[in-house]
Design an enzyme around this catalytic site. Sequence first.
Site, PDB file in Angstrom:
ATOM      1  N   TYR A   1     -23.412 -35.214  11.263  1.00  0.00           N
ATOM      2  CA  TYR A   1     -24.555 -35.703  10.781  1.00  0.00           C
ATOM      3  C   TYR A   1     -24.936 -37.083  11.670  1.00  0.00           C
ATOM      4  O   TYR A   1     -23.888 -37.713  12.118  1.00  0.00           O
ATOM      5  CB  TYR A   1     -24.357 -36.394   9.404  1.00  0.00           C
ATOM      6  CG  TYR A   1     -24.760 -35.397   8.289  1.00  0.00           C
ATOM      7  CD1 TYR A   1     -25.744 -34.554   8.220  1.00  0.00           C
ATOM      8  CD2 TYR A   1     -23.276 -35.124   7.421  1.00  0.00           C
ATOM      9  CE1 TYR A   1     -25.655 -33.699   7.164  1.00  0.00           C
ATOM     10  CE2 TYR A   1     -23.540 -34.195   6.693  1.00  0.00           C
ATOM     11  CZ  TYR A   1     -24.767 -33.297   6.270  1.00  0.00           C
ATOM     12  OH  TYR A   1     -24.715 -32.560   5.242  1.00  0.00           O
TER      13      TYR A   1
ATOM     14  N   LYS B   1      -1.518 -42.183 -16.828  1.00  0.00           N
ATOM     15  CA  LYS B   1      -2.932 -42.160 -17.029  1.00  0.00           C
ATOM     16  C   LYS B   1      -3.730 -41.638 -15.860  1.00  0.00           C
ATOM     17  O   LYS B   1      -3.124 -41.390 -14.548  1.00  0.00           O
ATOM     18  CB  LYS B   1      -3.577 -43.660 -17.467  1.00  0.00           C
ATOM     19  CG  LYS B   1      -3.337 -44.507 -15.828  1.00  0.00           C
ATOM     20  CD  LYS B   1      -3.460 -46.088 -16.498  1.00  0.00           C
ATOM     21  CE  LYS B   1      -3.192 -47.048 -15.124  1.00  0.00           C
ATOM     22  NZ  LYS B   1      -2.919 -48.417 -15.866  1.00  0.00           N
TER      23      LYS B   1
HETATM   24  C1  LIG Z   1      -1.774 -48.601 -15.528  1.00  0.00           C
HETATM   25  C2  LIG Z   1      -0.798 -49.579 -16.219  1.00  0.00           C
HETATM   26  C3  LIG Z   1       0.421 -49.741 -15.985  1.00  0.00           C
HETATM   27  C4  LIG Z   1       1.043 -49.332 -14.779  1.00  0.00           C
HETATM   28  O1  LIG Z   1       0.721 -49.803 -13.600  1.00  0.00           O
HETATM   29  P1  LIG Z   1       1.590 -49.587 -12.259  1.00  0.00           P
HETATM   30  O2  LIG Z   1       1.167 -50.777 -11.427  1.00  0.00           O
HETATM   31  O3  LIG Z   1       0.909 -48.230 -11.750  1.00  0.00           O
HETATM   32  O4  LIG Z   1       2.833 -49.352 -12.468  1.00  0.00           O
HETATM   33  C5  LIG Z   1       1.474 -50.458 -16.844  1.00  0.00           C
HETATM   34  N1  LIG Z   1       0.724 -50.911 -18.122  1.00  0.00           N
HETATM   35  C6  LIG Z   1      -0.598 -50.880 -18.314  1.00  0.00           C
HETATM   36  C7  LIG Z   1      -1.243 -51.804 -19.503  1.00  0.00           C
HETATM   37  C8  LIG Z   1      -1.193 -50.287 -17.374  1.00  0.00           C
HETATM   38  O5  LIG Z   1      -2.987 -50.052 -17.619  1.00  0.00           O
END
Ligand SMILES: *Cc1c(COP(=O)(O)O)cnc(C)c1O
Length: 365
Positions: A256, A37
Amino acid sequence: MITGDTILRISLKKLGENMDALRQLARESVAVMAVIKANAYGHGAIEIAPTLLRHGARYLAVARMEEALPLREKYPNAPLFVLGRTPDHLLPLALERQITLTIFSLQQAKLLSSLAEKMQKKAVVHLKIETGFNRLGTDDLDELKAILSLPHLDTEGLYSHLALKDRATDKAQLQKFMSIADALEKTGHTFRYRHIADSISAVDYPDFRLNMIRPGAVLYGMKGFESDALSVKPVLSMETRIARLRKVEEGEGVGYDLLWQAKRPSLIATLPFGYADGYPRNLSGKGYVTIKGKKCPIIGLMCMDQCMADVTDVPDVQEGDVAIIYGDGSHNTLSIAEAAALVGTNKNELLCRLSSRPVRIYEEE
Ligand SMILES: *Cc1c(COP(=O)(O)O)cnc(C)c1O
Protein backbone atom coordinates in the site's frame (compact mmCIF):
# COMPACT_ATOMS: atom_id res chain seq x y z
CA MET A 1 -9.73 -28.07 12.15
CA ILE A 2 -7.80 -27.35 8.97
CA THR A 3 -4.33 -25.99 9.65
CA GLY A 4 -2.98 -23.41 7.24
CA ASP A 5 0.48 -21.92 7.20
CA THR A 6 0.01 -19.36 9.98
CA ILE A 7 -0.17 -21.05 13.37
CA LEU A 8 0.29 -20.47 17.06
CA ARG A 9 2.22 -23.21 18.83
CA ILE A 10 1.32 -23.50 22.48
CA SER A 11 3.52 -25.65 24.64
CA LEU A 12 1.47 -27.28 27.38
CA LYS A 13 4.75 -28.71 28.66
CA LYS A 14 6.20 -25.24 29.25
CA LEU A 15 2.91 -24.05 30.75
CA GLY A 16 3.05 -26.93 33.24
CA GLU A 17 6.70 -26.21 33.99
CA ASN A 18 5.99 -22.52 34.60
CA MET A 19 3.17 -23.47 36.97
CA ASP A 20 5.42 -25.96 38.79
CA ALA A 21 8.21 -23.39 39.11
CA LEU A 22 5.83 -20.82 40.56
CA ARG A 23 4.38 -23.30 43.03
CA GLN A 24 7.88 -24.27 44.11
CA LEU A 25 8.72 -20.62 44.71
CA ALA A 26 5.63 -20.01 46.82
CA ARG A 27 5.12 -22.07 49.95
CA GLU A 28 3.07 -25.26 49.90
CA SER A 29 0.32 -23.44 51.78
CA VAL A 30 -0.11 -20.81 49.05
CA ALA A 31 -2.96 -21.71 46.71
CA VAL A 32 -2.84 -20.60 43.07
CA MET A 33 -5.76 -18.92 41.35
CA ALA A 34 -4.62 -19.22 37.72
CA VAL A 35 -5.88 -16.28 35.66
CA ILE A 36 -7.18 -17.39 32.26
CA LYS A 37 -9.25 -14.33 31.31
CA ALA A 38 -9.26 -13.05 27.71
CA ASN A 39 -9.01 -16.58 26.34
CA ALA A 40 -6.03 -17.23 28.59
CA TYR A 41 -4.16 -14.19 27.25
CA GLY A 42 -4.70 -15.54 23.73
CA HIS A 43 -3.48 -19.05 24.52
CA GLY A 44 -6.95 -20.68 24.53
CA ALA A 45 -8.69 -21.00 27.92
CA ILE A 46 -10.59 -24.21 27.16
CA GLU A 47 -7.48 -25.96 25.87
CA ILE A 48 -5.05 -24.99 28.62
CA ALA A 49 -7.38 -25.34 31.63
CA PRO A 50 -6.72 -29.06 32.20
CA THR A 51 -2.94 -28.52 32.31
CA LEU A 52 -3.29 -25.80 34.96
CA LEU A 53 -5.62 -27.93 37.07
CA ARG A 54 -3.34 -30.94 36.75
CA HIS A 55 -0.44 -28.79 37.96
CA GLY A 56 -2.32 -27.72 41.04
CA ALA A 57 -4.40 -24.62 40.27
CA ARG A 58 -6.97 -24.19 43.07
CA TYR A 59 -9.14 -21.88 40.93
CA LEU A 60 -9.37 -20.79 37.31
CA ALA A 61 -10.19 -17.08 37.13
CA VAL A 62 -11.80 -15.11 34.30
CA ALA A 63 -12.90 -11.48 34.12
CA ARG A 64 -16.56 -11.99 33.28
CA MET A 65 -19.39 -14.52 33.50
CA GLU A 66 -19.49 -14.80 29.70
CA GLU A 67 -16.01 -16.29 29.89
CA ALA A 68 -16.86 -18.65 32.72
CA LEU A 69 -19.87 -20.26 31.01
CA PRO A 70 -18.09 -22.08 28.16
CA LEU A 71 -15.52 -23.33 30.69
CA ARG A 72 -18.35 -24.64 32.87
CA GLU A 73 -19.95 -26.38 29.84
CA LYS A 74 -16.71 -28.18 29.13
CA TYR A 75 -15.56 -28.78 32.72
CA PRO A 76 -18.55 -29.48 35.00
CA ASN A 77 -16.40 -29.73 38.14
CA ALA A 78 -13.67 -27.12 37.62
CA PRO A 79 -13.50 -24.41 40.30
CA LEU A 80 -14.26 -21.18 38.40
CA PHE A 81 -13.94 -17.61 39.63
CA VAL A 82 -15.13 -14.30 38.14
CA LEU A 83 -12.86 -11.34 38.91
CA GLY A 84 -15.13 -8.56 37.62
CA ARG A 85 -18.56 -7.39 38.74
CA THR A 86 -21.32 -9.72 37.62
CA PRO A 87 -24.50 -7.96 36.41
CA ASP A 88 -27.51 -8.68 38.65
CA HIS A 89 -29.41 -10.52 35.91
CA LEU A 90 -26.63 -13.12 35.66
CA LEU A 91 -26.60 -13.98 39.37
CA PRO A 92 -29.08 -16.89 39.07
CA LEU A 93 -26.97 -18.40 36.31
CA ALA A 94 -23.83 -18.06 38.43
CA LEU A 95 -25.57 -19.85 41.30
CA GLU A 96 -26.88 -22.60 39.09
CA ARG A 97 -23.46 -23.15 37.45
CA GLN A 98 -21.56 -22.92 40.75
CA ILE A 99 -19.30 -20.06 39.78
CA THR A 100 -17.55 -18.20 42.59
CA LEU A 101 -18.22 -14.47 42.36
CA THR A 102 -16.57 -11.21 43.34
CA ILE A 103 -18.90 -9.17 45.56
CA PHE A 104 -18.39 -5.69 47.00
CA SER A 105 -21.79 -4.09 47.51
CA LEU A 106 -24.42 -4.84 50.13
CA GLN A 107 -27.19 -4.26 47.60
CA GLN A 108 -25.88 -7.02 45.31
CA ALA A 109 -24.94 -9.29 48.21
CA LYS A 110 -28.53 -9.11 49.54
CA LEU A 111 -29.92 -9.94 46.12
CA LEU A 112 -27.54 -12.88 45.76
CA SER A 113 -28.35 -14.18 49.23
CA SER A 114 -32.08 -14.12 48.59
CA LEU A 115 -31.66 -15.81 45.20
CA ALA A 116 -29.52 -18.47 46.87
CA GLU A 117 -32.24 -19.03 49.47
CA LYS A 118 -34.85 -19.51 46.74
CA MET A 119 -32.60 -21.93 44.88
CA GLN A 120 -31.66 -23.69 48.12
CA LYS A 121 -27.96 -23.11 47.55
CA LYS A 122 -25.10 -21.25 49.14
CA ALA A 123 -23.47 -18.59 47.01
CA VAL A 124 -19.70 -18.86 47.25
CA VAL A 125 -18.13 -15.39 47.05
CA HIS A 126 -14.92 -13.49 47.66
CA LEU A 127 -15.24 -9.90 48.89
CA LYS A 128 -13.26 -7.30 46.97
CA ILE A 129 -11.60 -4.70 49.16
CA GLU A 130 -10.80 -1.19 47.93
CA THR A 131 -7.24 -0.48 49.05
CA GLY A 132 -6.25 2.35 46.73
CA PHE A 133 -6.48 1.17 43.12
CA ASN A 134 -9.94 2.81 42.94
CA ARG A 135 -11.33 0.33 40.42
CA LEU A 136 -13.55 -2.21 42.22
CA GLY A 137 -14.20 -2.99 45.87
CA THR A 138 -15.31 -1.34 49.07
CA ASP A 139 -13.50 -0.26 52.22
CA ASP A 140 -16.70 0.44 54.17
CA LEU A 141 -16.43 -1.81 57.24
CA ASP A 142 -20.12 -1.54 58.09
CA GLU A 143 -21.08 -2.58 54.58
CA LEU A 144 -18.61 -5.49 54.67
CA LYS A 145 -19.88 -6.66 58.07
CA ALA A 146 -23.46 -6.50 56.82
CA ILE A 147 -22.50 -8.65 53.83
CA LEU A 148 -20.84 -11.17 56.15
CA SER A 149 -24.03 -11.49 58.18
CA LEU A 150 -26.14 -12.58 55.18
CA PRO A 151 -27.29 -16.16 55.71
CA HIS A 152 -27.00 -17.69 52.25
CA LEU A 153 -23.55 -16.48 51.30
CA ASP A 154 -20.43 -18.55 51.85
CA THR A 155 -17.88 -15.75 52.06
CA GLU A 156 -14.87 -17.88 51.36
CA GLY A 157 -12.34 -15.19 50.51
CA LEU A 158 -11.23 -11.61 50.74
CA TYR A 159 -9.09 -9.92 48.12
CA SER A 160 -7.70 -6.76 46.61
CA HIS A 161 -5.51 -5.69 43.69
CA LEU A 162 -2.26 -3.70 43.65
CA ALA A 163 -1.53 -0.59 41.58
CA LEU A 164 2.19 -1.62 41.36
CA LYS A 165 3.38 2.00 41.34
CA ASP A 166 6.22 1.34 43.76
CA ARG A 167 7.03 -0.70 46.83
CA ALA A 168 5.81 1.97 49.26
CA THR A 169 2.32 2.37 47.82
CA ASP A 170 1.99 -1.39 47.34
CA LYS A 171 2.94 -1.86 51.00
CA ALA A 172 0.35 0.73 52.04
CA GLN A 173 -2.29 -1.19 50.07
CA LEU A 174 -1.29 -4.44 51.76
CA GLN A 175 -1.47 -2.82 55.19
CA LYS A 176 -4.94 -1.42 54.52
CA PHE A 177 -6.02 -4.84 53.26
CA MET A 178 -4.69 -6.63 56.34
CA SER A 179 -6.27 -4.19 58.74
CA ILE A 180 -9.68 -4.60 57.09
CA ALA A 181 -9.23 -8.39 57.06
CA ASP A 182 -8.34 -8.40 60.75
CA ALA A 183 -11.25 -6.12 61.66
CA LEU A 184 -13.64 -8.45 59.84
CA GLU A 185 -12.20 -11.57 61.43
CA LYS A 186 -12.71 -9.99 64.86
CA THR A 187 -16.44 -10.43 64.22
CA GLY A 188 -15.85 -14.17 64.29
CA HIS A 189 -15.72 -14.83 60.54
CA THR A 190 -12.66 -16.56 59.12
CA PHE A 191 -11.71 -16.31 55.47
CA ARG A 192 -10.32 -19.41 53.87
CA TYR A 193 -8.42 -17.32 51.33
CA ARG A 194 -6.86 -13.87 51.44
CA HIS A 195 -5.19 -12.68 48.23
CA ILE A 196 -3.68 -9.51 46.80
CA ALA A 197 -0.77 -10.63 44.56
CA ASP A 198 -0.78 -10.76 40.75
CA SER A 199 2.22 -12.21 38.84
CA ILE A 200 4.72 -9.46 39.55
CA SER A 201 3.97 -9.04 43.23
CA ALA A 202 3.68 -12.80 43.77
CA VAL A 203 7.26 -13.22 42.57
CA ASP A 204 8.90 -10.03 43.83
CA TYR A 205 7.12 -9.61 47.21
CA PRO A 206 7.15 -12.91 49.16
CA ASP A 207 5.19 -11.37 52.05
CA PHE A 208 2.32 -10.41 49.72
CA ARG A 209 1.55 -14.04 48.84
CA LEU A 210 -0.66 -14.57 51.92
CA ASN A 211 -2.37 -17.91 51.31
CA MET A 212 -3.37 -17.41 47.66
CA ILE A 213 -1.83 -15.74 44.61
CA ARG A 214 -3.48 -14.73 41.33
CA PRO A 215 -0.88 -15.06 38.57
CA GLY A 216 -1.68 -14.57 34.90
CA ALA A 217 1.24 -13.32 32.80
CA VAL A 218 3.91 -15.35 34.57
CA LEU A 219 2.13 -18.62 33.77
CA TYR A 220 2.49 -17.80 30.08
CA GLY A 221 6.21 -17.15 30.56
CA MET A 222 6.04 -13.36 30.59
CA LYS A 223 8.70 -11.84 32.85
CA GLY A 224 7.55 -8.55 34.33
CA PHE A 225 9.13 -9.26 37.70
CA GLU A 226 12.65 -8.38 38.80
CA SER A 227 13.59 -11.34 40.97
CA ASP A 228 16.01 -14.00 39.73
CA ALA A 229 14.34 -16.54 42.00
CA LEU A 230 12.00 -17.73 39.26
CA SER A 231 12.71 -18.74 35.71
CA VAL A 232 9.81 -19.18 33.28
CA LYS A 233 9.65 -19.73 29.54
CA PRO A 234 7.27 -18.26 26.94
CA VAL A 235 4.53 -20.78 26.20
CA LEU A 236 3.46 -19.41 22.83
CA SER A 237 5.21 -18.97 19.52
CA MET A 238 3.83 -17.96 16.15
CA GLU A 239 4.99 -18.93 12.72
CA THR A 240 4.04 -18.97 9.06
CA ARG A 241 5.49 -19.95 5.69
CA ILE A 242 6.54 -17.89 2.71
CA ALA A 243 3.64 -17.71 0.24
CA ARG A 244 5.55 -16.10 -2.62
CA LEU A 245 9.01 -14.75 -3.47
CA ARG A 246 9.48 -11.84 -5.86
CA LYS A 247 12.54 -9.99 -7.11
CA VAL A 248 12.16 -6.20 -7.31
CA GLU A 249 14.45 -3.68 -8.93
CA GLU A 250 16.08 -0.75 -7.18
CA GLY A 251 13.48 2.05 -6.87
CA GLU A 252 10.39 -0.23 -7.06
CA GLY A 253 7.77 0.16 -4.34
CA VAL A 254 6.07 -2.61 -2.32
CA GLY A 255 2.58 -2.71 -0.79
CA TYR A 256 0.00 0.00 0.00
CA ASP A 257 1.12 3.50 -0.94
CA LEU A 258 4.21 1.78 -2.36
CA LEU A 259 5.57 2.99 0.96
CA TRP A 260 8.69 0.87 1.01
CA GLN A 261 11.05 1.42 -1.87
CA ALA A 262 13.92 -0.84 -2.78
CA LYS A 263 17.33 0.80 -2.29
CA ARG A 264 18.96 -2.12 -4.10
CA PRO A 265 17.73 -5.07 -6.17
CA SER A 266 15.82 -7.03 -3.52
CA LEU A 267 14.09 -10.31 -2.84
CA ILE A 268 10.70 -9.87 -1.19
CA ALA A 269 8.77 -12.60 0.64
CA THR A 270 4.99 -12.36 0.97
CA LEU A 271 3.82 -13.83 4.28
CA PRO A 272 0.23 -14.84 5.06
CA PHE A 273 -0.32 -12.98 8.32
CA GLY A 274 -1.53 -9.48 9.01
CA TYR A 275 -3.19 -7.25 11.55
CA ALA A 276 -6.40 -9.35 11.50
CA ASP A 277 -4.38 -12.11 13.14
CA GLY A 278 -3.64 -9.75 15.99
CA TYR A 279 -0.21 -8.63 14.86
CA PRO A 280 0.18 -4.90 15.54
CA ARG A 281 -0.17 -2.90 12.34
CA ASN A 282 2.25 -0.34 13.70
CA LEU A 283 5.02 -2.91 13.80
CA SER A 284 5.24 -2.11 10.08
CA GLY A 285 8.75 -0.83 9.51
CA LYS A 286 9.89 -1.98 12.99
CA GLY A 287 9.10 -5.68 13.29
CA TYR A 288 10.87 -8.58 11.70
CA VAL A 289 10.38 -12.28 11.10
CA THR A 290 13.12 -14.87 11.38
CA ILE A 291 13.84 -17.09 8.41
CA LYS A 292 16.67 -19.63 8.57
CA GLY A 293 17.94 -17.86 11.68
CA LYS A 294 18.16 -14.44 9.99
CA LYS A 295 16.19 -11.36 10.94
CA CYS A 296 14.11 -10.20 7.96
CA PRO A 297 12.53 -6.74 8.34
CA ILE A 298 8.81 -6.44 7.68
CA ILE A 299 8.62 -3.73 5.04
CA GLY A 300 5.96 -1.26 3.95
CA LEU A 301 2.49 -1.20 5.50
CA MET A 302 1.18 -4.31 7.19
CA CYS A 303 -1.98 -5.49 5.37
CA MET A 304 -5.00 -7.09 7.05
CA ASP A 305 -4.06 -10.63 6.04
CA GLN A 306 -0.54 -10.43 4.65
CA CYS A 307 2.71 -8.59 4.89
CA MET A 308 6.02 -8.47 3.06
CA ALA A 309 9.52 -9.03 4.36
CA ASP A 310 12.90 -8.28 2.84
CA VAL A 311 14.70 -11.62 2.52
CA THR A 312 17.50 -10.46 0.21
CA ASP A 313 20.16 -11.54 2.72
CA VAL A 314 18.81 -15.01 3.46
CA PRO A 315 20.88 -17.60 1.58
CA ASP A 316 18.97 -20.10 -0.52
CA VAL A 317 15.55 -18.94 0.66
CA GLN A 318 12.61 -20.83 -0.87
CA GLU A 319 8.84 -20.41 -1.07
CA GLY A 320 7.35 -22.52 1.74
CA ASP A 321 10.22 -21.80 4.15
CA VAL A 322 9.17 -21.25 7.76
CA ALA A 323 9.15 -17.68 9.12
CA ILE A 324 9.05 -17.26 12.90
CA ILE A 325 6.77 -14.34 13.78
CA TYR A 326 7.00 -14.52 17.59
CA GLY A 327 9.63 -16.67 19.27
CA ASP A 328 11.28 -16.78 22.67
CA GLY A 329 13.89 -14.18 21.72
CA SER A 330 16.68 -16.69 21.10
CA HIS A 331 18.11 -17.46 17.63
CA ASN A 332 17.26 -13.97 16.35
CA THR A 333 13.53 -14.37 17.00
CA LEU A 334 11.25 -11.52 18.02
CA SER A 335 9.94 -12.09 21.53
CA ILE A 336 6.57 -10.79 22.70
CA ALA A 337 8.50 -8.57 25.11
CA GLU A 338 10.61 -7.00 22.34
CA ALA A 339 7.58 -6.58 20.06
CA ALA A 340 5.69 -4.86 22.90
CA ALA A 341 8.59 -2.49 23.50
CA LEU A 342 8.77 -1.69 19.75
CA VAL A 343 5.10 -0.66 19.62
CA GLY A 344 5.00 0.95 23.05
CA THR A 345 2.50 -1.37 24.73
CA ASN A 346 2.72 -4.21 27.25
CA LYS A 347 3.19 -7.93 26.69
CA ASN A 348 -0.32 -8.83 27.87
CA GLU A 349 -1.92 -6.61 25.25
CA LEU A 350 0.04 -8.23 22.43
CA LEU A 351 -0.91 -11.69 23.68
CA CYS A 352 -4.61 -11.09 24.22
CA ARG A 353 -5.09 -9.33 20.90
CA LEU A 354 -4.04 -12.48 19.00
CA SER A 355 -7.22 -13.23 17.09
CA SER A 356 -9.06 -16.51 16.64
CA ARG A 357 -7.86 -16.85 13.03
CA PRO A 358 -4.39 -18.32 13.51
CA VAL A 359 -4.96 -21.96 14.39
CA ARG A 360 -3.63 -22.90 17.83
CA ILE A 361 -1.67 -26.12 18.01
CA TYR A 362 -1.19 -27.61 21.46
CA GLU A 363 1.97 -29.57 22.09
CA GLU A 364 2.57 -31.82 25.09
CA GLU A 365 6.28 -32.19 24.31
C1 LIG B 1 -5.66 -9.92 35.31
C2 LIG B 1 -5.66 -9.97 36.77
C3 LIG B 1 -4.68 -10.69 37.46
C4 LIG B 1 -3.50 -11.32 36.77
O1 LIG B 1 -2.61 -10.30 36.39
P1 LIG B 1 -1.13 -10.64 35.81
O2 LIG B 1 -0.45 -9.34 35.85
O3 LIG B 1 -1.32 -11.15 34.43
O4 LIG B 1 -0.55 -11.65 36.72
C5 LIG B 1 -4.80 -10.79 38.83
N1 LIG B 1 -5.84 -10.20 39.49
C6 LIG B 1 -6.79 -9.49 38.86
C7 LIG B 1 -7.89 -8.88 39.65
C8 LIG B 1 -6.73 -9.34 37.48
O5 LIG B 1 -7.67 -8.62 36.86
